[in-house]
Design an enzyme around this catalytic site. Structure first.
Site, PDB file in Angstrom:
ATOM      1  N   GLU A  88       0.838  -1.052  -0.031  1.00 21.76           N
ATOM      2  CA  GLU A  88      -0.119   0.055   0.341  1.00 21.76           C
ATOM      3  C   GLU A  88       1.043   1.408   0.258  1.00 21.76           C
ATOM      4  OE1 GLU A  88      -3.527   0.657  -0.052  1.00 21.76           O
ATOM      5  OE2 GLU A  88      -2.945  -0.405  -0.856  1.00 21.76           O
ATOM      6  N   GLU A  89       1.946   1.204   0.653  1.00 24.16           N
ATOM      7  CA  GLU A  89       3.004   2.299   0.934  1.00 24.16           C
ATOM      8  C   GLU A  89       3.529   2.256  -0.620  1.00 24.16           C
ATOM      9  OE1 GLU A  89       5.621   2.746   4.572  1.00 24.16           O
ATOM     10  OE2 GLU A  89       6.713   1.646   3.077  1.00 24.16           O
ATOM     11  N   LEU A  90       3.921   2.084  -1.535  1.00 24.57           N
ATOM     12  CA  LEU A  90       4.789   1.314  -2.758  1.00 24.57           C
ATOM     13  C   LEU A  90       2.939   2.021  -3.869  1.00 24.57           C
ATOM     14  CD1 LEU A  90       6.615   1.060  -4.408  1.00 24.57           C
ATOM     15  CD2 LEU A  90       5.558  -1.449  -4.578  1.00 24.57           C
TER      16      LEU A  90
END
Length: 1053
Positions: A88-90
């Site tokens: 999700e961060e990516l």
């Protein structure tokens, strides 16, 4: 803080770097050491070191941190894809990095980029747990996208980790140094300008380079030089920035400036320099062993450069010297050939700079928007003016603003007046004329006007240009910055400030109209109106007027010039509503009359104009009547374009040299004088003339009578000087040219009714394009024209053509002769260089005869061509060969192959191949040692290129387009030392480039649009000056290419 959308205006970020990683599978020591190294370099880094992450959705805090970070370092490890939190961060990172302010860099820690991109191996295993997740698709896309970015790869060797981290730190530091404009928080629009200068400096090249930064006062030369200096100084062994040389050299002497250079570079404040000569010796001795960066700011005399940076051999290779100046001649005298002009700010940049100084933010505060726009409009992009005004108006209220703006204008202009004060008296007068009247004139017109006043016009304009007081546009027009213009006008106003009728020059419409209405007699000599709104102009109070220019006076309908006996030059340009022009019955001094695009003017009566030399009526589209004087003894040039005139009587014009009538589509009668003894050029295009008598015109050199229904042409009895005759698209049936002994060029293109043409033995250029002449007639003409150099026989109804002996023929075009099946060139055409035979679809046999100097042979779409009869000698010097779409060619035999015996074309430089039948290229292709350009287009069955294609050592351009099943580019291509352009567009199955592509040191352009390439070799970033079109995520290129001006990228696949 408010922000703007302009890319030149930098957004402020809370963090320089955001670290994305998973603790599991990535030794904490690596990420920890990387984080500490970033901190040591004062790089503000966000690291999420929380041990427990719950759920799949990242926190708002993390989202905010990602959005507020400039750069992202994504550490891909074997377990990274197992974490939904990391994924999700990516996704968020990849969303942000699409914006120009952000850049993401992957670190491949013990994994391959292809493992991340294609999800196989340990990375693929880690991702399997998410296969059924509803977010799997967007995670997969984010991984694929990130893996295609330029970054770093590290295998898990402990001894390499330290150097690897240092490499990351170095690249990130350089990236931040390049884009961080925090040296001066108020810098705006500097990134592009800094880029351009850094690119010109080419710090990687091992030479001594001097570059000039030129522009008028206040444009930002010093600011730009300082920004470049701050970005690059760390690359040099010694640095010195010497400011304000113009003033300091006169106050404290050149030896004090020499002392500063030495003290700065050697870091020794105890140095003494007793005299300029000693200083020169010391600089040469000390600089010769150090790579230095020196900036000399505001230089105005050559002596300053001679004392501080005398000769290039004073400095160690790799050194760079930057010189800022208003005086271009100083740079030229010191042989500084690389000169950069400083560009003014655009509107968005100007508003931002002003707001930063006036409001400490990037846009105006509420209630001050319109006032700010007034200030910026006045400033016209000049940073000095914007800064002065912004700083002065800070914290002042509305009324104070309105009162202060007028006073600030004066203060700013006083600073700009220094350059004017240095001028000699004549040059001052020329400058004032330029500022008040001549701006927008062509340089040639300005020279004429200034010379009439007794000024050294050309030299004066050159001096003004060198001092940056004026510029000459690409269209040859005089221009200057608005502030420089206003400065000149203020100088004129100061004399009798409240009596404009006493001013030496007038330019304000209201003042001029008022003076013309109230004064009984004015001594005006020059008058110009531009964009004026009056409907009627009466010049009866200006009897001394010599030059009148009316430009784009959109409402002007009527002009009264009956009392202008001294008028010499009249120009009315784009006054579209002008209907009536009342000229005086006599204009004894009128020399030039130009009426340009005055579409409503229907009649013009010239009266007596004994000195008229030039008459130009351009696009007076409604003109139906032109009454010429009975005599125009000095008229030399007459040009009428796109009028509705039906007849034209020239009267007596014994000195007429040029007559041009174009697009006068209603003109059925042209009465020329019985004698035109000085007529040199006659150009009649698209008239309705059916007959024309040229009378006695012994000096005619060039005649164009094109695109008319002319059936009868009476050439002069003698035309000894006629060289060029163009009769294209006429309806003549016969043409006798016996009295044109010097005729060299004859164009009879599409004279489709011509059946008889007399020979012209001295013809050099002959164009018989689409005529009805018979083959024997053509052969007879060519037999007599032994001096032909250029011959065009295109679009003729020929079946066979046997060219006789033409010893001087250099270029032959026989295109689109759709019935021709054979072409035989004589045994002796020793000078033939170019042979164009395109679109001869039935041509089967070509006999080249003896053509040993043939360089260019075009056979495009000669579908039926089977053989060429030529000795090896004929092909020895062939440079360009186009045999595209010659599907039956046998001599260079086609049988699902390209020609096999290409090696015979020893000197071939250009080869074009295009055929749906080509499956393989012969190895003989690689023997063309002089080949410079190879184009292989739409060869859709081509499976591979020759493995030894790298043997083409002279090749500069390789174009392989639309070859749908071609898969690989041979590694040997990296041996092409001179390759500058590689174009692989729409070769859809090519997926990668050779890893050693960095060896192509001359490569400047790479086009991979429409290919299957998703990843560039890392070595490509070592190429200097390369422009890549269609690169995957082009704008995310790592800084080591960007910093030195090495990589420029457009588009994406």
């Amino acid at each position: 803080m408010a922000s703007t959308s302009t890319s030149s205006i930098q957004k402020s970020f809370k963090y320089d770097v955001f670290l994305s990683f998973i603790g599991e599978g990535t030794p904490n020591s690596f990420v920890g050491h990387l984080y500490e190294a970033l901190k040591q370099k004062s790089i503000k880094t966000y690291i999420d070191d929380k041990k427990i992450r719950k759920g799949k959705t990242i926190s708002d805090e993390l989202i905010e941190a990602i959005e507020d970070s400039r750069l992202y370092i994504i550490v891909f490890s074997k377990k990274y894809a197992s974490s939904s939190w990391c994924l999700e961060e990516l996704v968020k990172i990849m969303e942000c990095q699409k914006m120009p302010e952000h850049t993401a860099y992957p670190v491949f820690y013990d994994v391959e980029p292809t493992e991340v991109r294609e999800l196989y191996g340990p990375v693929g295993e880690a991702f399997k747990k998410h296969e059924n997740d509803e977010s799997a698709r967007k995670w997969r896309e984010a991984l694929k996208e990130a893996a295609a970015l330029a970054g770093w790869e590290l295998k898990t060797r402990h001894d390499e980790a330290y150097n690897f981290i240092q490499k990351i730190i170095q690249d990130i530091s350089l990236e931040l140094r390049f884009i961080d404009l925090s040296v001066d928080g108020n810098l705006v629009g500097m990134e592009t300008r800094v880029n351009e200068v850094i690119s010109s400096l080419e710090t990687g090249v091992d030479d001594v380079r001097m570059i000039g930064i030129k522009g008028m006062g206040g444009v930002g030369k010093t600011t730009l030089a300082r920004a470049v200096f701050d970005k690059l100084s760390f690359l040099f062994e010694g640095q010195s920035f010497v400011e304000n040389i113009r003033e300091r050299s006169s106050l404290s002497g050149l030896n004090s400036l020499q002392k500063q250079v030495l003290s700065d570079v050697l870091n020794d404040q105890g140095i003494t320099v007793s005299g300029v000569h000693e200083g020169k010796k010391m600089i040469k001795e000390k600089m010769h062993v150090r790579k230095v960066l020196i900036v000399l700011d505001d230089v105005d005399k050559i002596e300053q450069l001679e004392a501080l940076v005398g000769d290039r051999d004073w400095f160690k290779p790799g050194s760079r010297i930057i010189i800022t100046t208003r005086e271009e001649q100083v740079l030229a005298a010191h042989k500084v050939n690389l000169i950069r002009d400083v560009h003014l700010l655009d509107d968005k940049e100007a508003i931002c700079l002003f707001s930063r100084h006036a409001f400490r933010r990037e846009i105006p505060i509420e209630g001050y928007k319109e006032l700010s726009e007034q200030v910026v409009c006045y400033a016209a992009g000049l940073p000095l003016t914007i800064r002065v005004m912004g700083s002065f108006l800070r914290d002042k209220d509305n009324l104070e603003w309105e009162d202060a703006i007028d006073r600030l204008k004066t203060e700013t202009i006083e600073k700009l007046k220094l350059s004017y004060d240095d001028l000699e008296e004549d040059y001052k007068e020329i400058f004032l004329d330029a500022a008040c009247i001549l701006k927008g004139w062509t340089k040639d017109a300005a020279v004429i006007a200034l010379k009439s006043c007794g000024f050294p016009a050309r030299k004066g304009l050159t001096v003004l240009e060198l001092k940056s007081l004026i510029t000459i546009s690409k269209h040859g027009e005089l221009d200057m910055h608005d502030h420089i213009e206003e400065m000149g006008k203020n100088i004129v106003r100061r004399v009798n400030p409240n009596k404009p009728e006493m001013h030496s020059r007038l330019w304000i419409e209201e003042e001029i109209v008022d003076i013309l209405a109230k004064s009984s007699a004015l001594k005006l000599r020059f008058l110009k109106f531009r964009l004026s709104q009056f409907r009627t102009l009466d010049l009866s109070v200006a009897p001394n007027l010599e030059t009148l220019t009316l430009e784009r006076c959109d409402n002007l309908e009527e002009g009264h010039f009956q009392v202008t006996p001294n008028l010499k030059k009249l120009c009315i340009d784009r006054c579209y509503k002008l209907k009536k022009l009342h000229m005086p019955p006599e204009s004894p001094k009128l020399k030039s009359l130009n009426l340009l695009e005055n579409s409503k003017l229907t009649t013009l009566h010239l009266g007596k104009t004994p000195n008229l030399e030039t008459l130009n009526l351009y696009r007076c589209a409604d003109m139906v009547e032109l009454r010429m004087p009975a005599e125009s003894p000095k008229l030399r040039s007459l040009n009428i374009d796109r009028s509705k005139l039906t007849t034209l009587h020239l009267g007596e014009t014994p000195n007429l040299e040029t007559l041009i009538l174009q697009e006068c589509t209603r003109m059925v009668e042209l009465c020329m004088p019985a004698e035109c003894p000085k007529l040199v050029t006659l150009d009649l295009y698209n008239l309705e003339l059916r007959t024309l008598h040229l009378g006695i015109s012994p000096n005619l050199v060039k005649v164009r009578l094109q695109d008319s229904p002319m059936v009868e042409l009476h050439m002069p009895a003698e035309c000894p000087k006629l060289v060029n005759l163009d009769l294209s698209f006429l309806r003549l049936t016969t043409l006798r040219l016996e009295n044109t002994p010097s005729l060299e060029t004859l164009n009879l293109q599409r004279c489709t009714e011509m059946v008889e043409l007399a020979e012209c033995p001295k013809l050099v250029n002959l164009k018989l394009f689409d005529l009805n002449l018979t083959t024997p007639h053509i052969r007879q003409i060519l037999t007599k024209c032994r001096k032909l150099v250029n011959l065009d026989l295109s679009f003729l109804d020929l079946m066979t053509l046997r060219l006789g002996i033409n010893p001087n023929l250099e270029k032959l075009s026989v295109n689109n002769c759709t019935d021709m099946v054979e072409l035989h060139i004589a045994t002796d055409c020793p000078k033939l260089v170019t042979l164009n035979l395109d679109y001869n679809v039935k041509l089967r046999t070509l006999d080249l005869g003896l053509t040993p100097y043939l360089e260019r042979l075009g056979l495009y779409r000669c579908y039926d061509l089977e053989e060429i009869n030529a000795s090896a000698e004929c092909l020895k010097k062939l440079i360009h060969l186009n045999i595209s779409n010659c599907g039956r060619f046998k001599y260079f035999k086609f049988d699902k192959e390209a020609p096999k015996d290409l090696y015979r074309l020893e000197y071939l430089e250009e080869l074009h191949l295009r055929s749906a039948d080509i499956k393989n290229l012969p190895d003989s292709l690689c023997m063309l040692k002089h080949l410079k350009s190879l184009e292989i287009n739409s060869c859709r069955l081509l499976e591979k290129l020759p493995e030894d294609i790298g043997r083409l050592q002279c090749l500069k351009k390789l174009i392989v387009k639309d070859c749908k099943i071609l898969r690989d580019i041979p590694n040997s291509i990296c041996e092409m030392d001179h390759l500058e352009c590689l174009d692989l567009t729409y070769c859809t199955r090519i997926e990668e480039l050779p890893e050693e592509i960095r060896r192509l040191e001359c490569l400047k352009e790479l086009d991979i649009r429409g290919t299957g390439i998703t990843r560039l070799p890392k070595s490509i970033y070592q190429l200097k000056g390369l422009c890549i079109k269609g690169a995957p995520k082009a704008k995310r290129v790592i800084f080591r290419g960007l910093m030195t001006g090495k990589i420029g990228i457009k588009g994406s696949v």
